[in-house]
Write an enzyme that holds these catalytic residues in place. Structure first.
Site, PDB file in Angstrom:
ATOM      1  CE  LYS A  34     138.369  55.223 -28.504  1.00 60.95           C
ATOM      2  NZ  LYS A  34     138.362  55.712 -29.950  1.00 60.95           N
ATOM      3  CB  THR A  35     144.729  57.708 -27.434  1.00 61.00           C
ATOM      4  OG1 THR A  35     144.038  56.436 -27.550  1.00 61.00           O
ATOM      5  CG2 THR A  35     145.931  57.503 -26.636  1.00 61.00           C
ATOM      6  CG  ASP A 223     143.594  54.569 -24.608  1.00 61.04           C
ATOM      7  OD1 ASP A 223     142.243  54.707 -24.844  1.00 61.04           O
ATOM      8  OD2 ASP A 223     144.361  54.975 -25.182  1.00 61.04           O
ATOM      9  CD  GLU A 224     142.477  50.721 -27.194  1.00 64.91           C
ATOM     10  OE1 GLU A 224     141.568  50.111 -27.658  1.00 64.91           O
ATOM     11  OE2 GLU A 224     143.261  51.399 -28.319  1.00 64.91           O
ATOM     12  CD  GLN A 254     138.615  51.079 -31.910  1.00 66.41           C
ATOM     13  OE1 GLN A 254     140.083  50.767 -32.257  1.00 66.41           O
ATOM     14  NE2 GLN A 254     138.355  52.203 -32.116  1.00 66.41           N
ATOM     15  NE  ARG A 602     143.463  50.794 -35.624  1.00 70.03           N
ATOM     16  CZ  ARG A 602     143.017  51.587 -34.740  1.00 70.03           C
ATOM     17  NH1 ARG A 602     143.871  52.321 -34.321  1.00 70.03           N
ATOM     18  NH2 ARG A 602     141.612  51.629 -34.574  1.00 70.03           N
TER      19      ARG A 602
HETATM   20  P1  ATP Z   1     141.398  54.752 -31.533  1.00 70.07           P
HETATM   21  O1  ATP Z   1     140.063  54.471 -31.519  1.00 70.07           O
HETATM   22  O2  ATP Z   1     142.045  53.984 -32.874  1.00 70.07           O
HETATM   23  O3  ATP Z   1     142.196  54.263 -30.370  1.00 70.07           O
HETATM   24  P2  ATP Z   1     141.379  57.210 -30.903  1.00 70.07           P
HETATM   25  O4  ATP Z   1     139.822  57.619 -30.410  1.00 70.07           O
HETATM   26  O5  ATP Z   1     142.239  57.057 -29.674  1.00 70.07           O
HETATM   27  O6  ATP Z   1     141.447  56.312 -31.791  1.00 70.07           O
HETATM   28  P3  ATP Z   1     143.369  59.241 -31.240  1.00 70.07           P
HETATM   29  O7  ATP Z   1     144.361  58.140 -31.748  1.00 70.07           O
HETATM   30  O8  ATP Z   1     143.333  59.756 -30.156  1.00 70.07           O
HETATM   31  O9  ATP Z   1     141.892  58.535 -31.552  1.00 70.07           O
HETATM   32  O10 ATP Z   1     143.328  60.534 -32.649  1.00 70.07           O
HETATM   33  C1  ATP Z   1     143.675  59.847 -33.937  1.00 70.07           C
HETATM   34  C2  ATP Z   1     144.051  61.045 -34.759  1.00 70.07           C
HETATM   35  O11 ATP Z   1     143.562  62.248 -35.024  1.00 70.07           O
HETATM   36  C3  ATP Z   1     145.504  61.349 -34.032  1.00 70.07           C
HETATM   37  O12 ATP Z   1     146.582  61.290 -35.133  1.00 70.07           O
HETATM   38  C4  ATP Z   1     145.095  62.713 -33.340  1.00 70.07           C
HETATM   39  O13 ATP Z   1     146.366  63.270 -33.401  1.00 70.07           O
HETATM   40  C5  ATP Z   1     144.260  63.117 -34.282  1.00 70.07           C
HETATM   41  N1  ATP Z   1     143.275  64.186 -33.404  1.00 70.07           N
HETATM   42  C6  ATP Z   1     142.600  63.751 -32.570  1.00 70.07           C
HETATM   43  N2  ATP Z   1     141.809  64.965 -32.186  1.00 70.07           N
HETATM   44  C7  ATP Z   1     142.096  65.950 -32.891  1.00 70.07           C
HETATM   45  C8  ATP Z   1     141.637  67.286 -33.133  1.00 70.07           C
HETATM   46  N3  ATP Z   1     140.884  67.866 -32.098  1.00 70.07           N
HETATM   47  N4  ATP Z   1     142.284  68.066 -34.174  1.00 70.07           N
HETATM   48  C9  ATP Z   1     143.106  67.345 -35.097  1.00 70.07           C
HETATM   49  N5  ATP Z   1     143.460  66.301 -35.093  1.00 70.07           N
HETATM   50  C10 ATP Z   1     143.075  65.300 -34.013  1.00 70.07           C
HETATM   51 MG    MG Z   2     143.173  55.428 -28.831  1.00 74.37          MG
END
Ligand code: ATP
Ligand code: MG
Length: 756
Positions: A34-35, A223-224, A254, A602
């Site tokens: 997402k981030t 975000d969040e 979350q 995490r």
């Molecule tokens: P959270 O819910 O904990 O905030 P999030 O959904 O925001 O998590 P991110 O932190 O953006 O998730 O991504 C998690 C990990 O996966 C990061 O290391 C990111 O670089 C990697 N990632 C995300 N999308 C891809 C993708 N399409 N291909 C490879 N790696 C990815």
């Molecule tokens: Mg995130």
């Protein structure tokens, strides 16, 4: 550089990035990118669409999550762009108010009050009203102020001198609140709640300001979003009305700030609020191994108020998740330290790849001591090391003063809490001490009758230390702390502040003293004790090393990721927090479960859950593993350390005795023991009615038994635990009979009661 923005994005993320216009929502589980989508979208808007970065705002609730967004955007677009609008809600409001607060005749250099400033104001009000913390704790007042500032009504009083709506039942609180507002106004001082309220007030009442900001902010991203409050949603909704480009991402699972006003409903109902909006759902996790993810999915499923979604991952299987059970807290923390060394060795990892998470700050003490002992450099992320915390240093300084009458401790404590001894007094005392070649304390003792020194506060302080010195001859150190808090009035001060964290830290300190005294063969003197802990209070350790293990609370870790994660203190009453349950019952249990989910998700490569036996000073009871441990299928992790079936049974039984929740922990096929019908087997779990259908062998009948029934416990297959049967035959109080900590029980209880 442009290419880099769109590579490594899956189809859904690409869709999110390229759908730049309109109202867009991304709902997805932890680690699904997402981030990544949000930050890539920012970069895309700047690099592909040519929009000036100062026309895009990205907000979130916590500082660390805002820093994470900034870091990732910088990585994508470099340093040459203005990214000051990637910030927290509060950060944005400060920026806004510095520009436009003059509309309401406040100076642009207005003051921002932190908690300590707020307490100073309250102390002042208490003196004016001639009341003490016995009448009202600061905690109660803060709660009242914060509740009263949920709406904007109070601003009519502050800004237009209109009368304030008063609640007759809370006369004293009302008076304090009004005085607080008056003092704020006189100093042009805004607290955290005001920042957002003043912003909304100005936007609502001054069209020119609203238009200016709406014009400026072409794209808004959040975000969040699950942790945003009603006010925060209102703010972004107002700002988005002109360009109508609002992008929100979040994961309802979350939500961990409901206790501070988070309203995940706005994220969940986004499509109803904005009927033309687009929703993108992602379910592939890129962060964690399947072993880690499996545990996260498994725990969060137990929440009843949630939309079911399960994360999948294509990452390689990885290492098993480990649960470690220590027979006491040293064993737990030393095991963590040893495992850290193993990880470094086997995986060729750095210390900074490793993070230790905990539910509450006081838990860091045990871990810090083990890390220091094992020479592992560490840093506390977003906090202060245990032995550097104010309340701990205060107590240690008094101990040191009792022991060695030293100047450093004297200087810290002679006017703490305040005794009306100012600069002049200290100058006089210093002169006397120098001329007589004595320490400050000794000089005061010898010359207390001299006119320039004979102040009431000075006499009081001297008497206190002399009395404590006498007591120290007959009391253990852990016992003496109670007298220190009483006699110096530090206890009163902390109680008044109502700062749970400080009180918990002190309890933790005493708990560690008791353990230390018990471990030691001989009577521990203050000197022995101070010498032992000087190892932990040496401020110079590791300061020049960059590569350190990170310690932080789960709350701070949200939105971040780390290769190796330990969740320590996985103890019932700690997580879920007994205090949270007391205040918010079942809603709290669900929020605590989400916290556990956040902690687990995490981790990238390895995840550990650790806990230990002993006595928990905060909840005032023996320690057992968290109820959440029992929600995880035992095949999903490996267990290290010796956790006996008896402790498992006791833990489950205690949960039932407390009856905190309609706790369902039995599965079909489990053998159980009932206080009247003896042995039985679970035939069915009826979640609709919160009951088990159990067949009892002795009576040959099947009966429905409520989940929350106290006298039912799981048996270890066919064998029956004598301990449990004995407990059932005796009275309820005997159920939790526990020899493990008996020697210390009375001391522990006494301490716990002191704070009640
Ligand atoms: P959270 O819910 O904990 O905030 P999030 O959904 O925001 O998590 P991110 O932190 O953006 O998730 O991504 C998690 C990990 O996966 C990061 O290391 C990111 O670089 C990697 N990632 C995300 N999308 C891809 C993708 N399409 N291909 C490879 N790696 C990815
Ligand atoms: Mg995130």
């Amino acid at each position: 550089m442009n290419e880099e923005i769109l590579i490594n994005l899956n189809e859904k993320q690409l869709n999110a990035v390229k759908t730049t216009e309109g109202y867009v929502r991304v709902i997805a589980g932890a680690g699904s990118g997402k981030t990544k989508a949000l930050t890539s979208r920012f970069a895309y808007i700047v690099k592909y669409l040519g929009i000036n970065s100062s026309n895009i705002i990205c907000v979130t609730f916590t500082n660390k999550a805002a820093q994470e967004m900034k870091k990732r955007v910088k990585k994508l677009i470099g340093d040459s762009f203005d990214i000051s609008l990637i910030t927290t809600y509060h950060g944005f409001c400060v920026k806004f108010l510095r520009e436009d607060i003059n509309k309401i005749f406040y100076p642009k250099g207005f003051l921002i009050l932190d908690t300590e400033d707020q307490k100073t104001i309250l102390r002042n009000i208490y003196t004016e009203l001639n009341i003490t913390s016995r009448d009202l704790s600061f905690k109660q007042v803060f709660k009242y102020i914060s509740n009263s500032k949920k709406g904007l009504d109070y601003l009519n009083y502050v800004l237009q001198n209109k009368t304030i709506e008063t609640n007759k039942d809370d006369k004293l609180l009302n008076t304090i609140f009004q005085k607080y507002l008056e003092k704020q106004k006189r100093n042009y001082a805004l607290d955290f709640d005001d920042l957002i309220n003043f912003t909304i007030y100005i936007l609502t009442n001054f069209d020119d300001v609203l238009n200016k900001w709406q014009n400026r902010l072409h794209y808004i991203q959040v975000d969040e979003a699950q942790d945003s409050s009603e006010n925060q949603f209102q703010l972004i909704e107002m700002l988005s009305r002109q360009h109508k480009n609002l992008f929100v991402v979040g994961d309802p699972d979350q939500t961990i700030y409901e206790w501070r006003g988070a309203k995940p409903e706005y994220l969940v109902d986004f499509d109803k609020i904005f009927p033309d909006s687009v929703t993108i759902i992602m379910n592939q996790n890129y962060r964690s191994t399947p072993n880690i993810l499996k545990i996260g999915n498994h725990i969060i499923k137990n929440n009843k108020i949630r939309v079911d979604k399960e994360m999948i991952t294509q990452n390689p299987e990885g290492i098993d998740v480990v649960h470690f059970h220590g027979c006491h807290e040293f064993e737990e923390s030393l095991w963590i330290a040893k495992e850290i060394k193993e990880i470094i060795k086997i995986e060729n990892a750095k210390f900074s790849d490793i993070t230790i998470l905990y539910r509450a700050n006081y838990l860091s003490r045990n871990i810090e001591q083990a890390l220091i002992k094992e020479n592992i450099p560490y840093t506390i992320f977003g906090g202060v090391k245990f032995f550097e915390r104010k309340e701990i240093k205060d107590i240690l300084s008094i101990l040191s003063l009792i022991n060695s009458e030293d100047d450093i401790s004297f200087l810290r404590m002679f006017n703490n809490p305040t005794r009306g001894l100012g600069k002049k007094f200290l100058e006089n005392l210093t002169l006397v001490a120098q001329s007589q070649n004595l320490s400050l304390f000794q000089a005061l003792k010898k010359n207390i009758e001299k006119t320039e020194l004979s102040k009431k506060g000075a006499k009081d302080f001297l008497d206190i230390i002399i009395e404590l010195k006498e007591l120290s001859k007959i009391k253990s150190i852990s016992d003496l702390v109670k007298d220190i808090l009483d006699k110096t009035a530090l206890g009163e001060l902390y109680r008044k502040d109502g700062d749970e964290e400080r009180i918990n830290n002190i309890k933790e300190l005493v708990s560690s003293m008791i353990l230390y005294e018990n471990e030691s063969q001989e009577i521990v003197t203050i000197q022995d004790y101070l010498q032992e802990i000087s190892l932990y209070t040496d401020l110079d350790t590791n300061n020049d090393i960059q590569d350190k293990v990170k310690l932080m609370t789960i709350h701070i870790s949200k939105g971040l990721e780390f290769p190796y994660v330990f969740l320590c203190g996985f103890t019932e009453g700690v997580i879920p927090s007994a205090m949270a349950i007391k205040e918010r019952r079942n809603r709290a249990i669900e929020e605590e479960r989400r916290l556990t989910y956040v902690a687990i998700t995490r981790a990238e490569k390895r995840f550990y859950l650790t806990e230990s036996e002993g006595f928990n000073f905060i909840s005032g009871s023996n320690k057992y593993p968290s109820r959440f441990l029992f929600e995880i299928n035992e095949n999903f992790y490996i267990r290290k350390g010796e956790l006996s079936q008896d402790i498992i049974n006791e833990a489950k039984l205690q949960l039932n005795l407390n009856g905190t929740d309609n706790l369902e922990y039995l599965n079909v096929g489990d053998f159980v023991f009932h206080n009247v019908w003896k042995k039985g087997i679970v035939k069915e779990v009826d979640r609709e009615k919160n009951q088990y259908i159990i067949e009892f062998m002795e009576i040959g009948k099947t009966r429905p038994i409520d989940f929350s029934f106290k006298f039912l416990t799981k048996l270890n297959q066919e064998s029956t635990s004598n301990r449990i049967i004995k407990s059932h035959n005796n009275k309820e109080e005997k159920v939790l009979e526990n020899k493990r900590i008996q020697s210390n029980e009375s001391n522990n209880k006494k301490w716990w009661e002191f704070w009640k």
